[in-house]
Design a protein around this motif. Structure first.
Motif, PDB file in Angstrom:
ATOM      1  N   PRO A   1       0.803  -1.228   0.000  1.00  0.00           N
ATOM      2  CA  PRO A   1       0.000   0.000   0.000  1.00  0.00           C
ATOM      3  C   PRO A   1       0.835   1.277   0.000  1.00  0.00           C
ATOM      4  O   PRO A   1       0.366   2.321  -0.453  1.00  0.00           O
ATOM      5  N   MET A   2       2.084   1.199   0.481  1.00  0.00           N
ATOM      6  CA  MET A   2       2.960   2.367   0.408  1.00  0.00           C
ATOM      7  C   MET A   2       3.263   2.716  -1.047  1.00  0.00           C
ATOM      8  O   MET A   2       3.270   3.885  -1.436  1.00  0.00           O
ATOM      9  N   ILE A   3       3.507   1.685  -1.840  1.00  0.00           N
ATOM     10  CA  ILE A   3       3.781   1.912  -3.261  1.00  0.00           C
ATOM     11  C   ILE A   3       2.563   2.527  -3.939  1.00  0.00           C
ATOM     12  O   ILE A   3       2.688   3.456  -4.747  1.00  0.00           O
ATOM     13  N   ARG A   4       1.379   2.023  -3.605  1.00  0.00           N
ATOM     14  CA  ARG A   4       0.160   2.587  -4.197  1.00  0.00           C
ATOM     15  C   ARG A   4       0.022   4.064  -3.833  1.00  0.00           C
ATOM     16  O   ARG A   4      -0.380   4.884  -4.665  1.00  0.00           O
ATOM     17  N   GLN A   5       0.359   4.413  -2.592  1.00  0.00           N
ATOM     18  CA  GLN A   5       0.267   5.811  -2.176  1.00  0.00           C
ATOM     19  C   GLN A   5       1.279   6.672  -2.914  1.00  0.00           C
ATOM     20  O   GLN A   5       0.967   7.797  -3.325  1.00  0.00           O
ATOM     21  N   CYS A   6       2.488   6.160  -3.096  1.00  0.00           N
ATOM     22  CA  CYS A   6       3.495   6.897  -3.861  1.00  0.00           C
ATOM     23  C   CYS A   6       3.036   7.116  -5.305  1.00  0.00           C
ATOM     24  O   CYS A   6       3.208   8.209  -5.875  1.00  0.00           O
ATOM     25  N   GLU A   7       2.446   6.089  -5.891  1.00  0.00           N
ATOM     26  CA  GLU A   7       1.943   6.202  -7.257  1.00  0.00           C
ATOM     27  C   GLU A   7       0.868   7.281  -7.347  1.00  0.00           C
ATOM     28  O   GLU A   7       0.863   8.115  -8.252  1.00  0.00           O
ATOM     29  N   ALA A   8      -0.055   7.264  -6.379  1.00  0.00           N
ATOM     30  CA  ALA A   8      -1.146   8.238  -6.398  1.00  0.00           C
ATOM     31  C   ALA A   8      -0.629   9.661  -6.230  1.00  0.00           C
ATOM     32  O   ALA A   8      -1.200  10.605  -6.779  1.00  0.00           O
ATOM     33  N   ALA A   9       0.456   9.814  -5.462  1.00  0.00           N
ATOM     34  CA  ALA A   9       1.011  11.145  -5.203  1.00  0.00           C
ATOM     35  C   ALA A   9       2.065  11.556  -6.228  1.00  0.00           C
ATOM     36  O   ALA A   9       2.577  12.679  -6.174  1.00  0.00           O
ATOM     37  N   GLY A  10       2.408  10.658  -7.153  1.00  0.00           N
ATOM     38  CA  GLY A  10       3.424  10.959  -8.156  1.00  0.00           C
ATOM     39  C   GLY A  10       4.826  11.028  -7.602  1.00  0.00           C
ATOM     40  O   GLY A  10       5.691  11.721  -8.142  1.00  0.00           O
ATOM     41  N   LYS A  11       5.084  10.300  -6.512  1.00  0.00           N
ATOM     42  CA  LYS A  11       6.401  10.299  -5.882  1.00  0.00           C
ATOM     43  C   LYS A  11       7.294   9.215  -6.496  1.00  0.00           C
ATOM     44  O   LYS A  11       6.854   8.076  -6.687  1.00  0.00           O
ATOM     45  N   PRO A  12       8.551   9.514  -6.782  1.00  0.00           N
ATOM     46  CA  PRO A  12       9.467   8.485  -7.293  1.00  0.00           C
ATOM     47  C   PRO A  12       9.819   7.472  -6.213  1.00  0.00           C
ATOM     48  O   PRO A  12       9.985   7.830  -5.044  1.00  0.00           O
ATOM     49  N   TRP A  13       9.958   6.216  -6.624  1.00  0.00           N
ATOM     50  CA  TRP A  13      10.275   5.156  -5.671  1.00  0.00           C
ATOM     51  C   TRP A  13      10.946   4.001  -6.396  1.00  0.00           C
ATOM     52  O   TRP A  13      10.841   3.854  -7.614  1.00  0.00           O
ATOM     53  N   ASN A  14      11.621   3.161  -5.607  1.00  0.00           N
ATOM     54  CA  ASN A  14      12.175   1.893  -6.090  1.00  0.00           C
ATOM     55  C   ASN A  14      12.022   0.856  -5.001  1.00  0.00           C
ATOM     56  O   ASN A  14      12.069   1.177  -3.806  1.00  0.00           O
ATOM     57  N   LEU A  15      11.848  -0.381  -5.414  1.00  0.00           N
ATOM     58  CA  LEU A  15      11.701  -1.495  -4.476  1.00  0.00           C
ATOM     59  C   LEU A  15      12.732  -2.568  -4.775  1.00  0.00           C
ATOM     60  O   LEU A  15      12.880  -2.996  -5.927  1.00  0.00           O
ATOM     61  N   PHE A  16      13.427  -3.017  -3.729  1.00  0.00           N
ATOM     62  CA  PHE A  16      14.292  -4.189  -3.802  1.00  0.00           C
ATOM     63  C   PHE A  16      13.628  -5.265  -2.948  1.00  0.00           C
ATOM     64  O   PHE A  16      13.470  -5.091  -1.737  1.00  0.00           O
ATOM     65  N   TYR A  17      13.248  -6.353  -3.583  1.00  0.00           N
ATOM     66  CA  TYR A  17      12.418  -7.381  -2.965  1.00  0.00           C
ATOM     67  C   TYR A  17      13.179  -8.699  -2.958  1.00  0.00           C
ATOM     68  O   TYR A  17      13.409  -9.306  -3.996  1.00  0.00           O
ATOM     69  N   GLY A  18      13.605  -9.137  -1.758  1.00  0.00           N
ATOM     70  CA  GLY A  18      14.346 -10.373  -1.629  1.00  0.00           C
ATOM     71  C   GLY A  18      13.492 -11.495  -1.067  1.00  0.00           C
ATOM     72  O   GLY A  18      12.532 -11.256  -0.327  1.00  0.00           O
ATOM     73  N   GLY A  19      13.831 -12.714  -1.432  1.00  0.00           N
ATOM     74  CA  GLY A  19      13.133 -13.889  -0.916  1.00  0.00           C
ATOM     75  C   GLY A  19      13.992 -15.123  -1.092  1.00  0.00           C
ATOM     76  O   GLY A  19      15.029 -15.076  -1.767  1.00  0.00           O
ATOM     77  N   ARG A  20      13.579 -16.219  -0.454  1.00  0.00           N
ATOM     78  CA  ARG A  20      14.372 -17.453  -0.554  1.00  0.00           C
ATOM     79  C   ARG A  20      14.500 -17.909  -2.004  1.00  0.00           C
ATOM     80  O   ARG A  20      15.566 -18.298  -2.461  1.00  0.00           O
ATOM     81  N   GLU A  21      13.391 -17.897  -2.719  1.00  0.00           N
ATOM     82  CA  GLU A  21      13.345 -18.250  -4.132  1.00  0.00           C
ATOM     83  C   GLU A  21      12.104 -17.611  -4.727  1.00  0.00           C
ATOM     84  O   GLU A  21      11.218 -17.138  -4.006  1.00  0.00           O
ATOM     85  N   GLU A  22      12.006 -17.586  -6.040  1.00  0.00           N
ATOM     86  CA  GLU A  22      10.885 -16.909  -6.692  1.00  0.00           C
ATOM     87  C   GLU A  22       9.542 -17.464  -6.233  1.00  0.00           C
ATOM     88  O   GLU A  22       8.592 -16.713  -6.037  1.00  0.00           O
TER      89      GLU A  22
END
Length: 321
Positions: free
Chosen positions: A130-151
């Motif tokens: 939901p943070m990403i959705r809020q950034c999108e709605a506000a036109g704020k630049p963002w990046n996400l690095f998403y780690g996990g054990r495997e895909e």
């Protein structure tokens, strides 16, 4: 007479409306109000407590759409060494079951910034969505690095696909641990860093962000830091300024236990110093902070304490209770 201070979170009887497998070992639950009314409003970063059974209460981040007050959505990882919470959700809950929720509470709110850097590990992706959705709605630049054990263990990827190369997936079985020296190697003024995930990831990100501007890093923990709760337990005195009560906290007692025995109720949830529910103002004395919630600056100020787990360095603490 029992006094309650401060007011506790709202209690929301809910119904499990939908259970969806999201990845290996991860299910999402959609919860609707049992009353048929609307759910309480919330903002990105908020979490709720699920009262799963007597003595079994767990916290989960809300990961749905804050504008949809017809339901709440959470994601739950089946922990290999579950203490009972995730096993109950995965093995016992069914569509149609009624469950008590408390909240929402937000200790991880999205602050104003020029840009945002999100780092998620495993199920830590849930509050980030939901943070990403809020950034999108506000036109704020963002990046996400998403780690996990495997895909296969990385949930909600379909929801992230439309964001293209702003999302970097980092399965550990292919790339190893997230490349934090590169991701966080250069402090960036005006950038807010938000991280949620396993304790090891949070500790590593916290260390890397020591060179960043004060206040840039925002973490949410659902388990205590290693060693945070350890220390010598000695007897000390607590004065409840508002209630006019003086009491002794024994070596085998928490402040919360001693205060509640005196008839004053403090709302709690985790009882491990991670959720912030019991935060209490210190009027006088030096707290022995053992929580994993307050920032180093907040601990140094000594203005508040988490009485569920912290103790006292001074012989007496005066609390605004």
């Amino acid at each position: 007479m029992t006094h309650t201070f401060p007011r506790g979170p709202a209690e929301v009887p809910a119904v499990v409306a939908e259970i969806v497998p999201e990845a290996d070992g991860i299910k999402s639950l959609r919860l609707e109000p049992a009353s048929g009314d609307k759910m309480p409003a919330w903002e990105p970063g908020a979490h709720i407590d699920l009262v799963l059974a007597p003595g079994l209460e767990r916290q989960y981040s809300l990961c749905g759409d804050p504008t949809d007050l017809r339901s709440w959505r959470i994601g739950v990882l089946r922990e290999p060494e579950s203490r009972g919470g995730s096993a109950h959700v995965h093995e016992k809950l069914s569509v149609g079951d009624q469950i008590l929720c408390r909240g929402p509470r937000n200790n991880f709110a999205l602050t104003e910034a020029e840009r945002y850097l999100f780092i998620a590990g495993g199920i830590g992706i849930t509050p980030i969505l939901p943070m990403i959705r809020q950034c999108e709605a506000a036109g704020k630049p963002w990046n996400l690095f998403y780690g996990g054990r495997e895909e296969a263990s990385m949930a909600f990827r379909a929801e992230l696909t439309p964001y293209g190369d702003r999302v970097t997936y980092w399965p550990q079985n292919v790339h190893g641990h997230l490349d934090l020296p590169t991701i966080l190697g250069t402090p960036q003024a005006g950038t807010a860093v938000y991280c949620c995930g396993p304790g090891g990831l949070l500790d590593a990100v916290e260390q890397r962000c020591e060179a960043w501007p004060d206040g840039a890093l925002h973490l949410e923990r659902f388990r205590p830091k290693d060693g945070a709760l350890e220390g010598e337990n000695t007897e000390f005195e607590v004065v409840l300024d508002y209630s006019g009560i003086t009491l002794t906290v024994a070596p085998d007692q928490s402040i919360v236990d001693a205060v509640e025995a005196a008839g004053v109720h403090i709302p709690t949830s985790c009882r491990e110093g991670t959720c912030g529910t019991c935060e209490t103002v210190v009027l006088e004395g030096e707290p022995d902070h053992r929580d994993s919630y307050l920032t180093p600056q907040e601990k140094e100020s000594g203005e508040v304490i988490m009485p569920c787990c912290s103790r006292s360095c001074s012989k007496t603490l005066i609390l605004d209770l």
